[in-house]
Structure formats: C-alpha cells, structure tokens
Design a protein around this motif. Structure first.
Motif, PDB file in Angstrom:
ATOM      1  N   GLY A 148       0.304   5.152  -0.179  1.00  0.00           N
ATOM      2  CA  GLY A 148      -0.534   6.490  -0.286  1.00  0.00           C
ATOM      3  C   GLY A 148      -1.862   5.937  -0.619  1.00  0.00           C
ATOM      4  N   GLY A 149      -2.181   4.972  -0.152  1.00  0.00           N
ATOM      5  CA  GLY A 149      -3.681   4.385  -0.773  1.00  0.00           C
ATOM      6  C   GLY A 149      -3.816   3.706  -1.856  1.00  0.00           C
ATOM      7  N   LYS A 150      -2.751   3.743  -2.813  1.00  0.00           N
ATOM      8  CA  LYS A 150      -2.840   2.865  -4.030  1.00  0.00           C
ATOM      9  C   LYS A 150      -2.187   1.358  -3.491  1.00  0.00           C
ATOM     10  CE  LYS A 150      -3.642   5.129  -7.969  1.00  0.00           C
ATOM     11  NZ  LYS A 150      -3.205   6.681  -7.957  1.00  0.00           N
ATOM     12  N   LYS A 151      -2.919   0.397  -4.203  1.00  0.00           N
ATOM     13  CA  LYS A 151      -2.378  -0.893  -3.873  1.00  0.00           C
ATOM     14  C   LYS A 151      -1.709  -1.525  -4.849  1.00  0.00           C
ATOM     15  CE  LYS A 151      -5.468  -2.210  -0.052  1.00  0.00           C
ATOM     16  NZ  LYS A 151      -7.069  -2.583   0.267  1.00  0.00           N
ATOM     17  N   ASN A 158       0.880  -1.230  -0.067  1.00  0.00           N
ATOM     18  CA  ASN A 158       0.023   0.047   0.097  1.00  0.00           C
ATOM     19  C   ASN A 158       0.907   1.299   0.144  1.00  0.00           C
ATOM     20  OD1 ASN A 158      -1.988   2.069   0.501  1.00  0.00           O
ATOM     21  ND2 ASN A 158      -3.054   0.440   1.686  1.00  0.00           N
ATOM     22  N   SER A 167       3.366   0.372   3.112  1.00  0.00           N
ATOM     23  CA  SER A 167       3.140  -0.663   4.037  1.00  0.00           C
ATOM     24  C   SER A 167       2.584  -1.868   3.303  1.00  0.00           C
ATOM     25  CB  SER A 167       1.888  -0.096   4.820  1.00  0.00           C
ATOM     26  OG  SER A 167       0.766  -0.695   4.629  1.00  0.00           O
TER      27      SER A 167
END
Ligand SMILES: Nc1ncnc2c1ncn2[C@@H]1O[C@H](COP(=O)(O)OP(=O)(O)OP(=O)(O)O)[C@@H](O)[C@H]1O
Ligand SMILES: [Mg+2]
Lengths: 589, 456
Positions: B35-38, B33, B68
């Motif tokens: 910044g919100g993009k997977k 992950n 993360s």
C-alpha cells in the motif's frame, strides 16, 4: 568435442544444485554460472548434481550454466610452490591481488603456480634409460634452501626416448619423452598434477622413531613428536595454539613447512608473511620463508575453499615428501575445517550426528591424519609428513566431537589449559593431561643423540609434577606451611620445573628456541637440586635454608642467562649447587 | 525496474516465499511494496522458479496478496561520501535525521569482500586509551578488533565511551579520524548515552551512526553492522581516515541470526545458533585492519553481553576465536565498585606483543605486564586459600600478595570515568604496586629492568 553443460536449479549459499548433469563425474571440478565460479561436484543423483562452490555465489541466477572441466580438484605440483601463499584451492594470493587489488573478488578463475617463469633445469637421465614411477630425472633449484627433484609421476614407467639439453625451461615444457611398455609416449615436465583428495602413493611405511626437534622444551622433553607422526593442539580461544604453531613453523627441524591458515585470522597470515622472510634459519643462514608454503583461507573467505584447503596443504606436503624431504604441516584450525564440513552438509539437509556435524566427520579426520607417516617413497627415498593440527573446541570444552574424534587418531596430544594461559604460563600445555605415544619409539634416539639418562630425567620430572599436583590439593585446604619438609621440597622443585623449564618465552631471543642438549642440562640441574635437597631434608636441615633464594633464582633464570652456545656455563652452575649443599651438609653434620 | 510479483506462496516469520520468478539472482535486494509503504529484503534461497526472501523490516501486515514484490537486480548498496560524517541512519542505511539523502560519491555493496591477506599490513601502532588496565595489560593497537565482553548491567557503555573520548587515534594532526557507531537491539537510553558522550567530547561531527534500536525490526539487525563496516571501509581505505567502529550489542545481532535460522528450519549447532555463526561473525570482525599502501585503519570495539556472564556461551566464545583478544568485565569487581571492572586475567590483547616496548611505549612494558599477570593470578590462589584458613594464617609472602591484590584493584584497575592516565603514569603505577612484593618474587622480570624500576 562439446563440453558437457548443466543448468543451475537451486542456490543456497556455497551449495548449488544443477540439472542435466548426467555426463558429469563425482568430484569433478566445474565452473558455475556466467561468472565461471569454481566448484566441485559433491553428489550426483540421476540427472541432478550438488556442487560446492569455492567462491561467493552472490549474484548467481537459476538457469545459468554449469560447465565441466573433465578433471577432479587437482593441485599443480612443481617449482614455485615454496615461499608462496595460496588460497584453499592453490590459487596464488599475490596473483589474485594483481587481478583484484586489496579485496578478493569472485570469478578470477583457476590460476595456479607460475607457468611462465624459467628455471635452470638439470636433467640426470639419458636416452635409453628405463625410468620407474617416482624416479628422479632432474633437478631445479626452487629456493636456496630447497632443491626440487623432478620425479616421474606415480603410475608412469618407460624408456627415455628423448631428453632436452640442460637449460632454462618453464614448468610446462616437455623435458623428457618416455615410451611406455604399451608403446604410449609420455612427456615429463617439471610439474605434475595430483587430485587433492587422494593420498599420493608410497612404497611402504617405516617406523616413526626419529623425533621432530622443535626447540620447545615441553614438547621435545615431555611430549615429543616423531617425524611422520601426528599431534593435536586443542585449546580455547587465546590459549596459544597459533603461537605454538608459529613457533613450530619457525624452529622445528623439518626441511619444509606447510602452514595452513584454515578459517583463521587474516592478520596471522600477514604476520607470517612479514616475519618469516626476516627470520634467519640458524642452520642454513637463510630466511625461513625459503622453506615455507602458506595456504591461507581465512575465516572470511569462502567456506567451501576452507574445506579444500586441508587437502591442498597435505597434497603439497606429500609431493615434497616424495622427493625425500621431511615435511611438517600445521593446520590452524582443524575445527574450522570440521565446521566447513558441517556448514556444507547442513545446507544439503543431511541428517546430522553430534552437534550438527555430519556423521562422516570421524572418517574424514581419520583419513586426514592417516596421510602423515615416515615412508619409503616410490623411487625409494626416505621422507616424512608430520601433521600438527590445532583444535578449537567450542566453549573450550574438550568433550566436543572434533576434539574427541581427533584424539582417537593422533599420536601426541598437547592440551592447552585456560587457567595456565590466564596466569600467562606459556606455552600453556597442561603437563598432566597431555601425552605423547611416541616416547617409547623415540627413547633409543634420545639415548644415542642426547644423553643416556635423558628419558630417566624426564620420568623423574613428570613424577615430581604428578606428586606436586596431589600436594596442591592439600595446600588449597591448609596452606603450604603445615606440610612436612620433604613435601615442601617437592613444591619448591616443581616451581623450578614449571617456571624455569616448562615456561618458555617465545619472544626472548635465547629462549624462543632451545637445543636438546641445553634442555637436557637444564633437567640435570633441576634434578640435582632435588636430589641434593632431599638428602639435606633427610639430614634435618630446614627447608627455609635449603631453599636458598640466590641458588633458586639462578636456576630459574638459566633459560635466559645461559646462552644456547655457552653450554659450558652449566658446569659452573652445577658446581655452585654442589658446593652449596656440600657446605650445608658439612654445617649440619 | 524489473517485473513485479503480486502473489506470495507463504509468509512465515521474517521470510516470504514466492514462485513463478525468473531472472532473479542469489543475494539480490528486494523491494516489498505494501500500500505505498516500502520494505526491504534479500533473496536467501532460489529453487527453480521459487525464491525465499528474508524481509529486513518485520513481516507484520504482509499477506499473500497485499504486497507487490520487485527485484532490484543488485545486492544491498549504500551511498557513500564524506557527507556521511555527522549523520544518522537506520539499520539498513537510510538516513533518519531529516537532513536528506546522501549525495553518492561511491556506492558500495554492504557485504564487502574479504581483504586479501597479502594486502594487509600487520598492525603495530599503540593507541593510548588513558585506561591503565587496557594500556598496560590489554593494549589496544590501531587496526585491531578488540571486543568488550560484558554482562547485563555492567558499565560496558561507559568504558566504550571513555575509550572513544580519550583514545588518541591519530598520531599527528595531518591524520583524520572518524567514529562509526552501530547499535543493534540496544535501548534508546543506551543510544542516547553514546550520542551525549560524542557530543560532550566534541566529536559528533566525526561520527556516523547506524541505529537499529530495541524496538526496530529484528531482522534489520543483520544488515546494520554491514552498513557500518562498509562506511568504515570507505572512510578508512578511500578517504584514508583512522576509523574506530563501536558495534553494540553483538549478542542481539547473533540472536537475530538465530531467529532467522530457526525460521528456515536449519540444523542448529550449540544453543540453537546456526552452524555458520562463526563464519558469519568472521565476515564482520575480519573487516578490521590496515592495508598496504593505505594510510587509513579500522579499529573495532564490538560490545557483547554474555548471557549469565558465561564466557563459554557461543556468542563470546566464537567472538573470542575471531577477534584479536578481548576485554572482559567481571561482576565481582563491579560489585566491589571498581570501575572499569576489567578482569585482567581473562582479558587479552594479541596484538600488543608487537606494539609495545622500546620505540612504542617503554622498554619495561612487556616484562612489567607479565609480572603483573603472574602476581595477580597468584593473588587469586591466595585469596581462595585465605577463605579456607583465614588471612592471619597465610605465609608472610602470601600476606604481601593479598595486600598487592587489594591495592592493585583499588588504585590500578579502578579509575575515574574522566581520569586519563598517560602510559608513563600507568607503568610507573604498576611498578609502585609490584614493589609491595619482595624483590625475589618477581621472577618474570630481568635483573636489569628490576634494578631500574623496582622501588621496594
Ligand atoms: N609461547 C608463548 N609465549 C608468549 N606469549 C604467548 C605464548 N603463547 C601464547 N601467548 C600469548 O597468548 C596470545 C594468544 O595466543 P594465540 O593467538 O596463539 O591463541 P590461540 O589459541 O591460537 O587462540 P584462537 O583460538 O583464538 O586463535 C598471544 O597473542 C600471546 O600474547
Ligand atoms: Mg589461533
């Protein structure tokens, strides 16, 4: 007693490492992880061990246990093997399919031949008998074609103190009790176990002076294999290695066939499974499957088990050899086995030798082919293991490490040629580059059992083919028409040899298998064509007349038109040829 | 969801390394992950508390502390149901056609499992493609894996599209067919070409597409064919459909594998490709076939471009060692404007022997094809000779061979992109051409067949 257990510390595909392994032994079989995958220790260093895993390691975690089994990778040997199909570590694929339908899953555990099935056991010893290692103490009819002779395992001797009555027993029931000289009591059963990587002991090696008759003309006549000998079939993809191996498995006069599909196609194993039970052995009138064992570790099955499959196969072969059988083992393909070695050694970050293969490749190949032989077994029976290994050279180039090293250790070399395969000249065995080191040792057998001039005819034909090859170089530059007639005759007769004799149609019912006597008579006919043709050329008769279309086309079609059981028809055709040339000569005299 | 890891040790090429992990399984799926993009990845090596993760999308923009990582606890699974028909997915199996998520009837691990050889059914049913060079000489069998070996610029896409359009996959109307299309590293144009053709043949609703196009992340390519074959297995063995899988371009797939292997510093074998290339390709190609007790089948037509038209290059070479034959396209013929430029001599169908002849195609098929191979291979020798001594100097018989060769290429091999010949037409045409040659030259044919079909 507590089972020694280690802890997984590293996972990379089929190779894992574990710690706390000091109580384990080199080459010990272990179970890996909570799924209890089967593995084998391939190196030990202090506390830590490297393990090759015979099943897919997906899902295994660091910290999971590795448990000892206390014994090396062993093969269970007993009735129930013949007619079966097993994976690379002798697990029956039928049983696996019952547990995990359709697709092979991991964690099935160590299963082997059926231990519950009851066999009619006939025992041939009585109380008080002294039994040596390798001695036969009874029999079981394993299949209608194979009597399984129950043998005292190697390194066991003693006096019989108890024998069960003849009757139905499974392979785990103690049948005979022996008391050894040291007073130890040993149970003999219908099965025994043997570590796959160690050759089974023999009494001594004997000469390899009998051929394995295959019914394949280019082999039996030109490049024969001895019982107990070794042969390699190298060839690029699609050149006919598997077809040749299947033909040999079907028709060669071995008592037992062990066929190892080592890293090859699933469908090829299915084909054998579908065909062999329907194919009837001409000698015994029984389905060929009743003398065949299949080891199938296909290309998509785990690579470590592929590595093991070769040893599983050869151990089974030696077991039946020890009973006094002639066993032929086909390994398709030894290159995939070598690649399995490479893949595993690569994951160990070992320094590779040529093309990434480990430095021990040549010694592993040598050890494998050395397990072939014509032997006097423990218990003094005669038996043999012959090995026929397919080799799949990268890029079809025979100068790569597996082909080169295999060549050093085999007695016969049947090189497949891409150009022949492209023109659909099958079997595509190149007659110029192939050889058999057994010709000298087998000559006497051919003299006595086929015909005294068989080897002479063979030499004549090969000589013509060599000359033809030289002539073709000229033809390529100037065409055929400008050659003198005696040379054009060589070209014409060579065509007869190539199309009429060397090409053999595996799918034709008469041509698929050809008895030696017919092979001999075919040679005789072609030789006659050449001799009579040569004399005619000397008389000045033009080649266009000598090369009579009708006669030539008859000779080419002998393979289809003279049935294997009507060899008398050869006398007619020889007569016809002689009459034709007699007439010609009379005309031109 | 299990614990997340925020600090990486290393980012290198398609790989990231992290330590301090616990309870991670080999081969499990990882979510990254940023910044919100997977992004997705999988575990390819574990050592004590260290894991190496291969990221499917590229690693651009990942730093050692901006991502993360969470471990999903399972291998890559894709959702499957009848709804996948007509849908378009990216190379890792996510829908990209705005029609929403798939409602999962089943979810399958994309790695599949090896088919047990005892559970296989040996393929024997002829598929008519309407293309003479294939039907007569390299017969396609239902459940076969038969790749097209091509070179850059040659019409492999056209040929594959023609096969898709003309192949009669199912024999009776009770059988359902489907097409699974996996694109790996191909250009948008090429993908569009296929889509248009599916549309044109009116099969779009029967096609499942997995697209990893030339500008998509390279590592994703490793997963693309696996998703496609997983879908194919579901359709064939769960829904009992006759499935044709087109996978293109296998060379790009192999290059992706090589790239990952070299970033892992593995010992290379030929031309830098990893030593396990054979096993890896086999894990894809062996997913073709038929199974006992199931009515469905998976027929594979992988397409690959041979670098420098070299058939000994590791990609075609290892493919040929695994597949059940190959259809080879030849630049010579292509330059002579012969479509499809199939080089029949180096092409082969290993399964044809059991799927042709009486009861399948026609009694004369096997002998006819043998004779054509043998005659056409002699044509090559004659051709070489004629270049040295001139055509006029050839013998009478060889002149006939030259003529046969020319007409054979012009009227048998060559056919229209929309021309659909029945097997009977093809075989008759073959006899017509062989009849150019003197009867006594045809020594691969039995007298009975020759008398019946020879027209000279
Ligand atoms: N003796 C033969 N008679 C007739 N056809 C043959 C013969 N040998 C080979 N062929 C043809 O050649 C094809 C390929 O042969 P085969 O499968 O044995 O090749 P291979 O060398 O094992 O290839 P690979 O290395 O890819 O496994 C067969 O399917 C068959 O069509
Ligand atoms: Mg083969």
């Amino acid at each position: 007693m507590e089972i020694p257990t280690g802890v997984i510390s590293y996972i990379n595909g089929p190779v894992i490492k574990a710690k706390k392994m000091s109580e384990f032994k080199m080459r010990e079989m272990v179970t890996v992880g909570s799924k209890k995958l089967i593995g084998e220790i391939i190196s030990l260093e202090g506390e830590s061990a490297t393990i090759q895993v015979y099943e897919e390691t997906s899902g295994i975690k660091i910290g999971e246990p590795v448990a000892a089994t206390g014994h090396p990778l062993s093969i269970k040997l007993g009735p129930g093997i013949i007619g079966g199909i097993f994976d690379g570590i002798e697990r029956p694929l039928n049983k696996i399919n019952n547990i995990s339908e359709g697709f092979i899953s991991e964690g099935i555990g160590l299963i082997s031949i059926d231990t519950e099935k009851l066999y009619d056991v006939n025992l041939s010893v009585s109380k008080g008998d002294l039994l040596c290692q390798g001695e036969i103490f009874g029999e079981v009819n394993e299949t209608p074609l194979v009597i399984n002779k129950l043998m005292v395992p190697p390194e066991i001797e003693g006096r019989v103190i108890e024998v069960v009555r003849n009757g139905k027993y499974n392979i785990e029931t103690p049948l005979v009790k022996l008391e050894t000289s040291s007073g130890e009591i040993v149970d003999l059963k219908a099965s025994q176990e043997w570590p796959a990587r160690i050759p089974r002991p023999i009494e001594k090696r004997l000469a390899t002076d009998k051929p394995i008759v295959t019914g394949q003309r280019v082999i039996d006549t030109f490049f024969p294999l001895a019982k107990g000998g070794t042969a390699a079939i190298p060839g690029g993809f699609g050149t006919g290695k598997t077809m040749m191996q299947h033909q040999l498995a079907k028709w060669s006069d071995a008592d037992i066939i062990v066929y190892i599909g080592c890293g090859e196609r699933g469908n090829e194993m299915t084909e054998v499974l579908e065909d062999f039970p329907k194919l009837i052995d001409p000698k015994s009138n029984r389905p060929l499957m009743e003398r065949t064992v299949l080891i199938a570790n296909t290309s998509n099955m785990p690579v470590a088990a592929r590595e093991a499959s070769i040893y599983t196969g050869i151990t089974i072969a030696e077991y039946y050899r020890d009973m006094g059988y002639h066993v032929a083992i086909m390994a398709d393909s030894t290159s995939r086995w070598a690649e399995a070695l490479r893949e595993i050694s690569g994951r160990l970050e070992k320094m590779p030798a040529e093309e990434g293969y480990p430095a021990y490749l040549p010694s592993r190949l040598a050890e494998f082919y050395e397990r072939a032989g014509y032997v006097s077994t423990l218990g003094e029976r005669e038996g043999s293991v012959s090995i026929i290994g397919a080799v799949s050279p990268a890029g079809g180039d025979f100068s790569e490490p597996v082909t080169e090293n295999t060549k050093r250790f085999v007695g016969a070399f049947w090189g497949l040629d891409r150009k022949l395969a492209y023109s659909r000249h099958y079997p595509a065995i190149n007659w110029l580059s192939s050889y058999s080191g057994y010709v000298g040792q087998l000559a006497e057998w051919y003299d006595e059992n086929v015909a005294e001039d068989m080897m002479q005819l063979r030499a004549n034909m090969l000589k013509l083919l060599f000359e033809e090859n030289k002539l073709q170089e000229i033809v390529k530059l100037v065409g055929e028409d400008v050659l003198p007639d005696d040379q054009r005759l060589i070209l014409e007769v060579s065509k007869l040899i190539k199309v009429g004799f060397l090409q053999q149609n595996a799918f034709h019912k008469e041509d698929s298998y050809v008895p030696l006597k017919k092979q001999y008579l075919m040679l005789k006919v072609i030789d006659t064509m050449y001799r009579r043709g040569s004399s005619a050329v000397k008389l000045g008769i033009p080649i266009s007349i000598i090369r009579n279309e009708e006669i030539y086309s008859k000779v080419i079609k002998i393979k289809y038109n003279i049935p294997n059981n009507r060899l008398d028809m050869f006398y007619d055709i020889l007569e016809e040829i002689n009459q034709f040339y007699d007439r010609l000569e009379a005309q031109y005299a | 969801m299990k614990s997340e890891y925020l600090l990486l040790d290393k980012v290198e090429g398609p790989l990231i390394a992290l330590s301090g992990v616990a309870d991670v399984a080999y081969d499990e799926m990882v979510e990254i992950n940023i910044g919100g993009k997977k992004r997705k990845g999988k575990v390819i090596q574990l050592y004590e508390d260290k894991a190496i993760v291969q990221v499917f999308e590229n690693t651009t923009g990942i730093s050692i502390h901006n991502a993360s990582i969470s471990f999903t606890g399972k291998p890559l699974m894709i959702p499957l149901s009848r709804e996948i028909l007509g849908r378009v997915f990216n190379g890792t199996g996510d829908p990209i056609d705005d029609a929403g998520d798939i409602f999962a009837e089943k979810t399958y691990d994309v790695n599949g499992r090896p088919i047990n050889p005892v559970a296989r059914l040996y393929p024997r049913n002829f598929i008519q493609t309407g293309i003479s060079s294939i039907d007569c000489l390299t017969t396609l069998i239902r459940g076969q894996k038969l790749p097209i070996f091509s070179g850059s610029g040659m019409p492999h896409n056209e040929l594959a599209a023609q096969i898709v359009r003309q192949a009669r996959l199912s024999e009776d109307s009770n059988e359902e067919f489907a097409i699974v299309f996996a694109a790996m590293g191909v250009k948008h144009d090429d993908a569009d070409f296929f889509i248009k053709n599916f549309e044109r043949s009116g099969v779009l609703g029967k096609v499942v597409m997995y697209l990893n196009l030339a500008d998509a992340p390279i590592v994703e390519r490793i997963i693309t064919p696996r998703c496609a074959l997983t879908a194919a297995e579901y359709l064939a063995f769960e829904l009992e459909m006759q499935v044709l899988v087109i996978m293109t371009d296998m060379t790009s797939y192999c290059e992706a594998l090589r790239e990952i292997s070299s970033s892992r510093e593995e010992v290379p074998s030929r031309k830098g490709y990893p030593g396990y290339l054979y096993s890896d390709l086999a894990s894809l190609y062996e997913r073709a076939g038929m199974m006992k007790g199931k009515n469905g089948s998976i027929t594979q037509i992988p397409i690959l471009t041979m670098p420098n038209d070299d058939i000994t290059h590791p990609v075609p070479d290892l493919t040929g060692y695994i597949t059940e034959g190959q259809i080879v396209l030849k630049r010579d013929l292509f330059q002579k404007d012969i479509y499809p430029p199939v080089d029949i001599l180096s092409s082969l169908s290993r399964l044809m022997k059991d799927g042709i002849g009486e009861g399948y195609t026609r009694e004369d098929h096997a002998e006819l094809s043998n004779q054509i191979f043998s005659a056409y291979s002699h044509v090559q020798d004659v051709l070489a000779l004629s270049q040295v001594i001139g055509e006029d100097e050839l013998s009478e018989a060889d002149k006939k061979y030259m003529e046969f060769g020319r007409q054979f290429e012009e009227s048998f091999i060559k056919q229209g992109f929309d021309e659909n010949r029945s097997i009977a037409e093809t075989l008759d045409l073959g006899w017509k051409l062989l009849s150019i040659l003197p009867k006594d030259e045809l020594n691969r044919v039995s007298p009975e067949i020759l008398d019946k079909y020879y027209k000279g």
